[in-house]
Design a protein around this motif. Structure first.
Motif, mmCIF file in Angstrom:
data_model
loop_
_atom_site.group_PDB
_atom_site.id
_atom_site.type_symbol
_atom_site.label_atom_id
_atom_site.label_comp_id
_atom_site.label_asym_id
_atom_site.label_seq_id
_atom_site.Cartn_x
_atom_site.Cartn_y
_atom_site.Cartn_z
ATOM 1 N N PRO A 125 38.783 40.936 39.774
ATOM 2 C CA PRO A 125 39.823 40.346 38.911
ATOM 3 C C PRO A 125 39.491 40.500 37.433
ATOM 4 C CG PRO A 125 39.225 38.854 40.704
ATOM 5 C CD PRO A 125 38.220 39.974 40.722
ATOM 6 N N LYS A 126 40.515 40.431 36.597
ATOM 7 C CA LYS A 126 40.351 40.668 35.157
ATOM 8 C C LYS A 126 39.348 39.726 34.497
ATOM 9 C CE LYS A 126 44.689 42.937 33.938
ATOM 10 N NZ LYS A 126 45.877 42.899 33.059
ATOM 11 N N GLY A 158 45.010 49.097 39.265
ATOM 12 C CA GLY A 158 45.604 47.861 39.767
ATOM 13 C C GLY A 158 45.060 47.494 41.138
ATOM 14 N N LEU A 159 44.833 48.511 41.986
ATOM 15 C CA LEU A 159 44.239 48.257 43.300
ATOM 16 C C LEU A 159 42.793 47.776 43.169
ATOM 17 C CD1 LEU A 159 45.549 51.382 45.280
ATOM 18 C CD2 LEU A 159 46.476 49.060 45.299
ATOM 19 N N ARG A 216 41.598 46.034 40.812
ATOM 20 C CA ARG A 216 41.624 44.652 40.339
ATOM 21 C C ARG A 216 41.770 43.653 41.495
ATOM 22 N NH1 ARG A 216 39.194 43.782 35.578
ATOM 23 N NH2 ARG A 216 40.144 44.924 33.846
ATOM 24 N N GLN A 217 42.163 44.118 42.666
ATOM 25 C CA GLN A 217 42.187 43.237 43.831
ATOM 26 C C GLN A 217 40.776 42.840 44.238
ATOM 27 O OE1 GLN A 217 44.343 45.277 46.916
ATOM 28 N NE2 GLN A 217 46.261 45.364 45.752
ATOM 29 N N TYR A 218 39.821 43.712 43.916
ATOM 30 C CA TYR A 218 38.422 43.450 44.245
ATOM 31 C C TYR A 218 37.646 42.887 43.050
ATOM 32 C CZ TYR A 218 39.627 46.502 48.168
ATOM 33 O OH TYR A 218 40.236 47.056 49.275
ATOM 34 N N ARG A 272 42.172 53.752 52.991
ATOM 35 C CA ARG A 272 43.427 53.009 53.110
ATOM 36 C C ARG A 272 44.577 54.009 53.260
ATOM 37 N NH1 ARG A 272 45.311 48.690 48.530
ATOM 38 N NH2 ARG A 272 43.315 47.784 49.203
ATOM 39 N N ASN A 287 47.867 52.981 38.517
ATOM 40 C CA ASN A 287 48.129 52.307 39.794
ATOM 41 C C ASN A 287 46.837 52.022 40.549
ATOM 42 O OD1 ASN A 287 50.891 52.376 39.327
ATOM 43 N ND2 ASN A 287 51.213 54.260 40.485
#
Length: 201
Positions: free
Chosen positions: A160-161, A153-154, A156-158, A183, A150
């Motif tokens: 990207p793949k 995944g967070l 990857r917001q900063y 956060r 998880n």
């Protein structure tokens, strides 16, 4: 296309044809395995139930177009996150960065749970240097390290793949970790991971 007289020669030719090798689906793949690994089923119950601080999950996050990648570590109880920059996924690079992260934070590392990637094959060096115990999840059971999945995944917001990590430095990684650690989390009663460990300290 062959008459009876040629049948013997044809059969002899067929028997000499290259052998087709098929995967044995019930056989176990032993590539990259390391002896004496502790399976996650051996992990203490208090770790599974998040009853104690100091138990971490670890993973690597790959970039695009280069060998550069990240190592991510998440503390199971607080969700406190550490991110380290790696030039590649070798055991040497990983152990060097993880050792640095452990010393830099000054937080307890009692257990670390990893997947079965070959970058963790020298885990015993980290155990000896930092007094922690490594456990390994079942292959292809990513949910056994759900907290880390998880968190990735967070991240990857900063990052990207499809983004390269070639120009990503440790300062940027630490900044992303700081943002995640400040956060508020519902699972923590809307405290931040940073607030949680501040109370722990």
């Amino acid at each position: 296309w062959a008459d009876k007289n040629e049948g013997g020669n044809l059969w002899q030719y067929l028997r000499q044809s290259p052998k087709i090798r098929r995967k044995r689906y019930r056989s176990k793949d032993s590539r990259g395995r390391v002896a004496a690994k502790r399976h996650i089923s051996e992990r203490p119950t208090l770790v599974n139930e998040r009853e104690e601080f100091g138990h971490w999950e670890i993973d690597t996050v790959i970039g695009h177009g280069s060998k550069h990648c990240l190592v991510t570590m998440v503390e199971r109880q607080s969700r406190y996150t550490l991110i380290g920059q790696l030039d590649d996924r070798t055991t040497e690079s990983l152990n060097r960065r993880v050792g640095w992260l452990i010393k830099e934070t000054g937080l307890p590392f009692k257990t670390i749970t990893a997947d079965n990637g070959t970058e963790f094959n020298q885990y015993q060096q980290l155990e000896r240097s930092h007094g922690c115990d490594f456990y390994f999840a079942t292959p292809y059971h990513s949910w056994e390290r759900g907290t880390n999945e998880n968190t990735n995944g967070l991240i990857r917001q900063y990052i990207p793949k499809k983004q390269s990590m070639a120009l990503l430095g440790q300062r940027h990684c630490s900044d992303i970790a700081r943002r995640l650690n400040t956060r508020p989390r519902k699972v923590l009663g809307f405290k931040t991971p940073e607030e949680f460990i501040r109370e722990y300290r």
